[in-house]
Scaffold this motif. Structure first.
Motif, PDB file in Angstrom:
ATOM      1  N   PHE A   1      60.626  50.509  46.940  1.00  0.00           N
ATOM      2  CA  PHE A   1      59.934  48.795  45.733  1.00  0.00           C
ATOM      3  C   PHE A   1      61.349  48.589  46.287  1.00  0.00           C
ATOM      4  N   GLU A   2      61.476  47.126  46.355  1.00  0.00           N
ATOM      5  CA  GLU A   2      62.538  46.121  46.731  1.00  0.00           C
ATOM      6  C   GLU A   2      63.184  45.541  45.593  1.00  0.00           C
ATOM      7  N   ALA A   3      64.690  45.202  45.198  1.00  0.00           N
ATOM      8  CA  ALA A   3      65.426  45.272  44.643  1.00  0.00           C
ATOM      9  C   ALA A   3      64.710  43.975  43.865  1.00  0.00           C
ATOM     10  N   ASN A   4      63.742  42.785  44.158  1.00  0.00           N
ATOM     11  CA  ASN A   4      63.282  41.726  43.557  1.00  0.00           C
ATOM     12  C   ASN A   4      62.313  42.539  42.490  1.00  0.00           C
ATOM     13  N   GLY A   5      61.606  43.188  42.741  1.00  0.00           N
ATOM     14  CA  GLY A   5      60.378  44.202  41.595  1.00  0.00           C
ATOM     15  C   GLY A   5      59.399  44.501  42.867  1.00  0.00           C
TER      16      GLY A   5
END
Length: 83
Positions: A15-19
């Motif tokens: 998962f990335e911080a930007n969703g």
């Protein structure tokens, strides 16, 4: 960097911080699942697990990691657990 590390596993999730983010399946792992699904004697529960994993491979968009397939995955898991 996360994508590269996820590729090191048979099933890699990130998962990335930007969703964004996705689930990645190694081709060798998918091939082993396909072989097992048509292979010899297997208990019904094991066959269900193999077929469920193959369904996940079809559902998840490994290239884009779109949110819709992720939501469908969560809904399917919740339904299987009776939640």
């Amino acid at each position: 960097h996360l994508h590269v590390v996820a590729n090191e596993y048979d099933v890699g999730v990130y998962f990335e911080a930007n969703g964004h983010g996705t689930v990645l399946f190694k081709e060798e792992f998918v091939a082993a699942l396909r072989k097992a699904s048509v292979g010899g004697a297997m208990e019904a529960e094991a066959r269900d697990v193999v077929n469920g994993m193959l369904a996940l491979v079809k559902m998840i968009n490994q290239s884009v990691g779109d949110a819709l397939s992720g939501i469908l995955l969560v809904e399917a898991i919740l339904a299987l657990k009776g939640w």
